[in-house]
Design an enzyme around this catalytic site. Structure first.
Site, PDB file in Angstrom:
ATOM      1  N   GLU A 238     -28.309  42.055 -17.131  1.00  0.00           N
ATOM      2  CA  GLU A 238     -29.108  42.750 -18.143  1.00  0.00           C
ATOM      3  C   GLU A 238     -29.822  43.978 -17.574  1.00  0.00           C
ATOM      4  OE1 GLU A 238     -32.292  40.466 -19.869  1.00  0.00           O
ATOM      5  OE2 GLU A 238     -32.871  42.109 -21.204  1.00  0.00           O
TER       6      GLU A 238
ATOM      7  N   ASP B 124     -34.730  35.327 -19.458  1.00  0.00           N
ATOM      8  CA  ASP B 124     -34.540  35.370 -20.912  1.00  0.00           C
ATOM      9  C   ASP B 124     -35.843  34.869 -21.524  1.00  0.00           C
ATOM     10  OD1 ASP B 124     -32.925  35.881 -23.207  1.00  0.00           O
ATOM     11  OD2 ASP B 124     -32.883  33.717 -23.530  1.00  0.00           O
TER      12      ASP B 124
ATOM     13  N   THR C 285     -38.598  37.511 -21.783  1.00  0.00           N
ATOM     14  CA  THR C 285     -39.548  38.322 -20.999  1.00  0.00           C
ATOM     15  C   THR C 285     -40.876  38.501 -21.733  1.00  0.00           C
ATOM     16  OG1 THR C 285     -37.778  39.510 -19.858  1.00  0.00           O
ATOM     17  CG2 THR C 285     -39.921  40.582 -19.934  1.00  0.00           C
TER      18      THR C 285
HETATM   19  O1  LIG Z   1     -36.177  38.396 -22.848  1.00  0.00           O
HETATM   20  P1  LIG Z   1     -34.860  39.076 -22.904  1.00  0.00           P
HETATM   21  O2  LIG Z   1     -33.937  38.771 -21.763  1.00  0.00           O
HETATM   22  O3  LIG Z   1     -34.996  40.535 -23.136  1.00  0.00           O
HETATM   23  O4  LIG Z   1     -34.045  38.500 -24.178  1.00  0.00           O
HETATM   24  C1  LIG Z   1     -34.647  38.388 -25.462  1.00  0.00           C
HETATM   25  C2  LIG Z   1     -34.382  39.644 -26.269  1.00  0.00           C
HETATM   26  O5  LIG Z   1     -34.947  40.750 -25.603  1.00  0.00           O
HETATM   27  C3  LIG Z   1     -35.021  39.514 -27.648  1.00  0.00           C
HETATM   28  O6  LIG Z   1     -34.655  40.637 -28.414  1.00  0.00           O
HETATM   29  C4  LIG Z   1     -34.588  38.278 -28.376  1.00  0.00           C
HETATM   30  O7  LIG Z   1     -33.234  38.427 -28.692  1.00  0.00           O
HETATM   31  C5  LIG Z   1     -34.764  37.046 -27.531  1.00  0.00           C
HETATM   32  O8  LIG Z   1     -34.224  35.951 -28.214  1.00  0.00           O
HETATM   33  C6  LIG Z   1     -34.056  37.212 -26.200  1.00  0.00           C
HETATM   34  O9  LIG Z   1     -34.224  36.036 -25.430  1.00  0.00           O
HETATM   35 MG   LIG Z   2     -32.397  37.772 -22.808  1.00  0.00          MG
HETATM   36 MG   LIG Z   3     -33.841  39.178 -19.874  1.00  0.00          MG
END
Ligand SMILES: O=P(O)(O)O[C@H]1[C@H](O)[C@@H](O)[C@@H](O)[C@@H](O)[C@@H]1O
Ligand SMILES: [Mg+2]
Ligand SMILES: [Mg+2]
Length: 290
Positions: free
Chosen positions: A69, A92, A94
């Site tokens: 990512e 995942d 953040t």
């Molecule tokens: O925390 P991430 O790795 O950025 O993933 C998130 C995503 O950014 C957010 O838009 C949502 O789709 C969440 O469900 C993801 O886990």
């Molecule tokens: Mg994510």
């Molecule tokens: Mg992430």
């Protein structure tokens, strides 16, 4: 047929080591950067964990390829080839990590010839390690997982996310989807703030369906195989075959529930993850403390 068990076991070991870094930073103040929207956050820990994971795996398997990512956010092109490929989301959830909301996961999927061979989702604060290997079942901390098998959508708990999008079309589409599902009715709608852990709840049977529009391949590649190996089904939001690059997914206890959700929900346009031009220019902007 090749056996990827050694890679799986190595993936689990590096995920557990990386979790120590996530947990040690979890209670600390964090410097937060923004990516695609004011709600799409990244921290130094996301970037550091991804670098450590990729470095450790590359050292052991130098011929393997990676889709990470934060590497993609830093400008690396995203291309899934037939080569053995590790698809990594270092943190995942953040937003949860920044706010100390205790659902954050390391998500690692492994593909060969574009087919997922195994997936690992480690929910660090919960100390819950979900994993699955193609054809060999799904497990939570070593115990077998089974989806609920529920076939009546009105008896379902459905998990989804309002992701990072903040434009009117995305927000109105996502909120109206929740409204339409609640009016079916379904028993409930839930969101943990991490797509990977959300989707793993379908594998445990604690939820009966998960759907999302706008997430990325690294969010769900690992949990997709975990759901499938637990006896659940995975498909695109239009009912067609699941495509991890499409940024649309439905995971469910049964085909009937998945197809019912596909009929109810609407989508908003998202550029595919593997559209090179869209993935090779994005980066991080701005800095603020939380
Ligand atoms: O925390 P991430 O790795 O950025 O993933 C998130 C995503 O950014 C957010 O838009 C949502 O789709 C969440 O469900 C993801 O886990
Ligand atoms: Mg994510
Ligand atoms: Mg992430």
């Amino acid at each position: 047929m090749a056996d990827w068990t050694d890679c799986l076991n190595f993936g689990i070991s590096v995920a557990k080591q990386a979790s120590e870094i996530v947990l040690s930073a979890f209670q600390q103040q964090k410097e937060v950067k923004l990516k695609s929207s004011p709600a799409d956050l990244v921290t130094e820990t996301d970037q550091r964990v991804e670098k450590i994971l990729i470095s450790a795996i590359r050292n052991k398997y130098p011929e393997h390829r990676f889709i990470g990512e934060e590497s993609v956010a830093a400008g690396e092109c995203l291309e899934l080839t037939d080569s053995p490929t590790w698809i990594i989301d270092p943190i995942d959830g953040t937003v949860n990590f920044v706010h100390r909301f205790p659902f954050v996961a390391i998500s690692i999927a492994f593909t060969v010839n574009k087919q997922t061979e195994f997936g690992i989702v480690y929910s660090c604060v919960e100390d819950k390690l979900y994993h699955a290997q193609r054809g060999r079942g799904a497990y939570l901390n070593g115990q077998p997982l089974h989806a609920s098998g529920q076939e009546d959508v009105s008896k379902c708990v459905v998990v989804t996310e309002i992701g990072a999008e903040r434009d009117d079309l995305a927000l109105s589409t996502m909120t109206s989807n929740i409204f339409r599902l609640l009016k079916l009715p379904v028993h409930g709608v839930r969101a943990l703030g991490t797509a990977a852990v959300d989707m793993c709840q379908v594998a445990t049977g604690g939820a009966d369906a998960y759907y999302h529009i706008g997430m990325h391949c690294w969010d769900i590649a690992a949990s997709a195989i975990i759901v499938q190996e637990a006896g659940g089904v995975i498909m695109d939001t239009d009912g067609s075959e699941f495509d991890m690059m499409s940024r649309r997914v439905i995971a469910a206890s049964s085909s009937s529930v998945a197809l019912c959700i596909a009929q109810v929900i609407q989508v908003f346009p998202c550029r595919r993850d593997d559209e090179d031009s869209s993935r090779c220019v994005c980066g991080v902007t701005g800095v603020n403390r939380v």
